[in-house]
Write a protein that holds these residues in place. Structure first.
Motif, short mmCIF file in Angstrom:
data_model
loop_
_atom_site.label_atom_id
_atom_site.label_comp_id
_atom_site.label_asym_id
_atom_site.label_seq_id
_atom_site.Cartn_x
_atom_site.Cartn_y
_atom_site.Cartn_z
N GLY A 1 -9.94 1.63 2.34
CA GLY A 1 -9.78 0.60 2.45
C GLY A 1 -8.97 -0.56 1.96
O GLY A 1 -9.08 -1.74 2.91
N VAL A 2 -8.23 -0.25 1.55
CA VAL A 2 -7.32 -0.53 0.63
C VAL A 2 -6.21 -1.15 1.27
O VAL A 2 -5.28 -0.23 1.54
CB VAL A 2 -7.12 -0.79 -1.32
CG1 VAL A 2 -5.74 -1.25 -1.69
CG2 VAL A 2 -8.21 0.20 -1.58
N GLU A 3 -6.04 -2.67 2.05
CA GLU A 3 -4.99 -3.05 3.12
C GLU A 3 -4.09 -3.93 1.91
O GLU A 3 -2.92 -3.62 2.09
CB GLU A 3 -5.31 -3.60 3.72
CG GLU A 3 -6.31 -2.47 3.99
CD GLU A 3 -7.08 -3.57 5.72
OE1 GLU A 3 -6.70 -4.36 6.74
OE2 GLU A 3 -7.33 -3.00 6.52
N ASP A 4 -3.82 -4.28 0.67
CA ASP A 4 -3.10 -5.27 -0.64
C ASP A 4 -2.89 -5.20 -1.55
O ASP A 4 -4.11 -4.50 -2.22
CB ASP A 4 -3.23 -6.29 0.58
CG ASP A 4 -4.90 -7.04 0.07
OD1 ASP A 4 -4.90 -7.30 -1.54
OD2 ASP A 4 -5.66 -7.31 0.38
N GLU A 5 -1.99 -4.79 -1.94
CA GLU A 5 -2.01 -5.39 -3.84
C GLU A 5 -2.72 -5.64 -4.26
O GLU A 5 -2.84 -5.23 -6.01
CB GLU A 5 -0.42 -5.94 -3.94
CG GLU A 5 0.75 -4.89 -3.20
CD GLU A 5 1.10 -3.59 -4.22
OE1 GLU A 5 0.44 -2.94 -5.25
OE2 GLU A 5 1.65 -2.94 -3.79
N GLU A 6 -3.53 -7.34 -3.90
CA GLU A 6 -4.06 -7.91 -4.72
C GLU A 6 -5.80 -7.03 -4.88
O GLU A 6 -6.03 -7.01 -5.44
CB GLU A 6 -4.39 -9.61 -4.34
CG GLU A 6 -3.37 -10.37 -4.31
CD GLU A 6 -4.18 -11.80 -3.93
OE1 GLU A 6 -3.68 -11.78 -2.89
OE2 GLU A 6 -3.92 -12.64 -4.41
N THR A 7 -6.23 -6.67 -3.92
CA THR A 7 -6.97 -6.27 -3.58
C THR A 7 -6.83 -4.68 -4.44
O THR A 7 -7.91 -4.59 -5.54
CB THR A 7 -7.54 -5.43 -2.41
OG1 THR A 7 -7.75 -6.94 -1.82
CG2 THR A 7 -8.63 -4.82 -2.46
N LEU A 8 -6.07 -4.21 -4.53
CA LEU A 8 -5.57 -2.48 -5.05
C LEU A 8 -5.81 -3.00 -6.86
O LEU A 8 -6.47 -2.68 -7.31
CB LEU A 8 -4.52 -2.04 -5.18
CG LEU A 8 -3.60 -1.29 -5.94
CD1 LEU A 8 -4.87 0.18 -5.71
CD2 LEU A 8 -2.42 -0.57 -5.49
N ALA A 9 -5.42 -4.41 -7.40
CA ALA A 9 -5.14 -4.40 -8.62
C ALA A 9 -6.96 -5.06 -8.78
O ALA A 9 -6.97 -4.90 -10.20
CB ALA A 9 -4.78 -6.14 -8.81
N ALA A 10 -7.79 -5.49 -8.14
CA ALA A 10 -9.29 -6.29 -8.34
C ALA A 10 -9.64 -5.18 -8.79
O ALA A 10 -10.86 -4.87 -9.64
CB ALA A 10 -9.33 -7.25 -7.54
N LEU A 11 -9.72 -3.68 -7.77
CA LEU A 11 -10.67 -2.99 -7.42
C LEU A 11 -10.31 -1.96 -9.21
O LEU A 11 -10.80 -1.51 -10.10
CB LEU A 11 -10.18 -1.69 -6.79
CG LEU A 11 -10.62 -2.28 -5.26
CD1 LEU A 11 -9.97 -2.24 -4.29
CD2 LEU A 11 -12.15 -2.15 -5.33
N THR A 12 -9.28 -1.87 -9.17
CA THR A 12 -8.55 -1.40 -9.83
C THR A 12 -8.94 -2.37 -12.05
O THR A 12 -9.63 -1.17 -12.72
CB THR A 12 -6.69 -1.10 -10.48
OG1 THR A 12 -6.39 -0.95 -9.91
CG2 THR A 12 -6.22 -0.50 -11.92
#
Ligand code: C2E
Ligand code: MG
Ligand code: MG
Ligand code: MG
Length: 290
Positions: free
Chosen positions: A237-248
């Motif tokens: 459910g990754v929908e935006d770059e900020e969340t992607l960065a946080a998950l990474t």
């Protein structure tokens, strides 16, 4: 609502109830026919490595191309399938299409892990491992490149029987994955004996990650424990770059979501791959034609 006399008694006709019953019965009949008539479609959604953004896997997601209602999402027909004995047929069809597609991609140089979802009922089918083994052999696809996703809830419904099926699949070399992790009542410690290699963090944690420090704490904790148990973590459910960065940043190994791509029919998935990496040589592509 009308009352009408039948043989001296009054039968109340409830149009809502009548409508529902008719709708359900026709849906069951249509679905049964639709499966046999080849109306089920499988769409593919990519999973990417957090580090370099390369393709790590693909999740197969079923749709029903209904002749009148159009393309239906699984939420619109899987409950009916499960409650009316059609889920095994759905699963067989999705597995068949997914493994065949994977074999076709492999022949063209796209070697990718494929994940398929299993329902609670399917997990009780003792013949599933045999079916899967035959399918993999027929298409010459290695068992290790197939991942079967099950939810905690499904596993805990009849733990002994479903564990036996998951173990038999594991013995073949097929990978197991816990889907929607964090939504059930199990804990990683309860699940430590399961022969699974992947955990999919439920979309609700991904969605709340940036706004809720508690969601972030749960993700961090889950990733730490999963890694200690040698499990890979995929965030859904990754929908935006900020969340992607946080998950990474929190150590999620892989991500999946609309940010990368929606679930796509095979040709569109191939186009997505080609646009990204130029890596899918197709028999119909101008470069390789002739
Ligand atoms: P799931 O296995 O957790 O699959 C992920 C769902 O999230 C998919 O919905 C996908 O389209 C959606 N999704 C992916 N990325 C995003 C995102 O960034 N944002 C949002 N909001 N959603 C995203 P879909 O395809 O409607 O499937 C729903 C559920 O139906 C699946 O959840 C799975 O539990 C079940 N399902 C799908 N295909 C099959 C199947 O072949 N067999 C069985 N037994 N269940 C299936
Ligand atoms: Mg899934
Ligand atoms: Mg999921
Ligand atoms: Mg989910």
């Amino acid at each position: 609502r009308t009352g009408r006399a039948v043989g001296g008694s009054v039968v109340t006709y409830d149009p809502d109830r009548h409508g529902d019953t008719h709708g359900l019965l026709s849906t069951v009949a249509e679905l049964r026919h639709g499966i046999a008539a080849g109306q089920l479609r499988v769409h593919f959604q990519p999973q990417l490595h957090s580090g370099d953004g390369t393709l790590s896997g693909v999740e197969a997601l079923v749709r029903w191309q209904h002749p009148v209602r159009g393309l239906l999402a699984p939420g619109e027909f899987l409950d009916v399938a499960e409650s009316h004995g059609l889920m095994d047929a759905v699963t067989q069809e999705v597995l068949r299409q997914s493994v065949a597609q994977q074999a076709a991609w492999r022949r063209r140089g796209l070697v990718v892990r494929m994940s398929v979802n299993l329902s609670a009922g399917t997990l009780l089918d003792a013949s599933l491992p045999e079916t899967v083994a035959a399918l993999l052999a027929r298409h010459d696809v290695p068992a290790t490149s197939l991942v079967l996703e099950v939810t905690e809830t499904a596993l805990l419904r009849e733990p002994e029987r479903s564990l036996a099926v998951v173990e038999a699949l594991g013995a073949l070399g097929v990978q197991g994955s816990i889907d929607d992790f964090g939504t059930g009542y199990s804990s990683l410690t309860q699940l430590r004996q399961l022969p699974v290699s992947e955990l999919k963090l439920d979309r609700s944690f991904t969605a709340d990650l940036l706004s809720d420090p508690r969601a972030a704490a749960i993700v961090a904790h889950t990733v730490g424990l999963a890694h200690a148990l040698q499990l890979r973590v995929v965030a859904e459910g990754v929908e935006d770059e900020e969340t992607l960065a946080a998950l990474t940043g929190l150590g999620c190994d892989e991500t999946q979501g609309f940010l990368h791509a929606r679930p796509l029919p095979a040709p569109e998935f191939e186009a997505w791959c080609a646009a990204r990496e130029g890596a899918v040589p197709g028999p119909r592509s101008p470069v390789s034609a002739g």
